[in-house]
Design an enzyme around this catalytic site. Structure first.
Site, PDB file in Angstrom:
ATOM      1  CB  THR A  83       8.407  41.956  66.314  1.00  0.00           C
ATOM      2  OG1 THR A  83       7.768  43.018  67.015  1.00  0.00           O
ATOM      3  CG2 THR A  83       7.503  40.754  66.338  1.00  0.00           C
ATOM      4  CG  ASN A  84      11.643  43.787  71.355  1.00  0.00           C
ATOM      5  OD1 ASN A  84      12.230  43.281  72.297  1.00  0.00           O
ATOM      6  ND2 ASN A  84      12.281  44.334  70.321  1.00  0.00           N
ATOM      7  CB  THR A  85       5.147  44.600  69.849  1.00  0.00           C
ATOM      8  OG1 THR A  85       5.800  45.856  70.037  1.00  0.00           O
ATOM      9  CG2 THR A  85       3.679  44.735  70.183  1.00  0.00           C
ATOM     10  CB  CYS A 197      10.871  48.765  69.105  1.00  0.00           C
ATOM     11  SG  CYS A 197      10.057  48.725  67.491  1.00  0.00           S
ATOM     12  CD  GLU A 199      10.390  47.806  63.360  1.00  0.00           C
ATOM     13  OE1 GLU A 199      10.047  46.875  62.617  1.00  0.00           O
ATOM     14  OE2 GLU A 199      10.083  47.862  64.566  1.00  0.00           O
TER      15      GLU A 199
END
Length: 233
Positions: A83-85, A197, A199
């Site tokens: 995941t990036n976050t 992101c 997704e």
């Protein structure tokens, strides 16, 4: 082949893409019946999302550190956060383990720079777009200027990610909204767009626009593959 350690579940929809892309990459590189040597620690995204919006980043760091340490104990030769976050806590995670952490921003930058894309738009969660943990790494380490959408656009992008994409809900109206944001960033001077992101690639892809898109899920997965198949020291 090295053993890959993945911290996934953020969301499981994008972790599924990682698993598929990594195994496709290993098969491409090694041929035959080869598949990835891989250990996956998948978290409960409801807990992660709740803590994110409460800004409880230290608790989130502790969760990911625990996951990374378990992956190392299970024999992983690297750790990748899917995941990036959650790369907001990547430094804490990296400092807690003795194996490499394969950073998604580094992988992305190494795809941007050969194409001379040094001014880019960034789409992602509000955390990724607005805070410095991702943008600053691209700028300070690789000299890449990062543009982000307007405040209203950032809110729309963030809401679509959490309320639709993380649930596997693909809406045509949201797709068009993202395309409009991409075109706006291009008009402001972005040479390319980072789908920051994991997704977002479920919603938009290169076939939707002439503007160059960098899918961080695919880029990170390939970065992981190359580490896995590289010669052992």
């Amino acid at each position: 082949m090295r053993t890959i350690g993945l911290i996934g579940g953020m969301s499981w929809e994008s972790t599924l893409s990682y698993y598929q892309l990594i195994n496709q990459g290993i098969k491409r590189e090694l041929g035959g019946l080869h598949s990835a040597k891989l250990v996956l620690h998948s978290v409960d995204f409801a807990e992660i999302e709740h803590l994110q919006h409460l800004q409880h980043w230290q608790k989130l760091a502790e969760i990911l550190i625990d996951a990374a340490m378990k992956l190392e104990a299970a024999g992983a030769d690297c750790v990748a956060i899917c995941t990036n976050t959650m790369h907001k806590v990547a430094e804490q995670v990296e400092n807690a383990i003795s194996i490499p952490l394969l950073h998604i921003a580094d992988a992305t930058a190494k795809s941007l720079t050969p194409n001379q894309h040094f001014k880019v738009g960034l789409l992602g969660t509000q955390f990724t777009m607005e805070q410095d943990f991702y943008k600053a790494r691209l700028t300070e380490k690789f000299g890449i200027e990062v543009l982000i959408p307007t405040l209203m656009q950032r809110q729309r992008v963030h809401d679509v990610i959490y309320q639709e994409l993380c649930l596997g809900n693909i809406q045509q109206a949201s797709k068009q909204a993202f395309i409009d944001v991409i075109h706006n960033l291009s008009e402001r001077g972005a040479q390319a767009i980072i789908l920051g992101c994991t997704e977002i690639a479920l919603l938009v892809n290169q076939g939707d626009t002439e503007i160059k898109l960098y899918d961080t899920t695919a880029i990170h997965a390939e970065f992981i593959v190359q580490f896995a198949v590289s010669k052992l020291d």
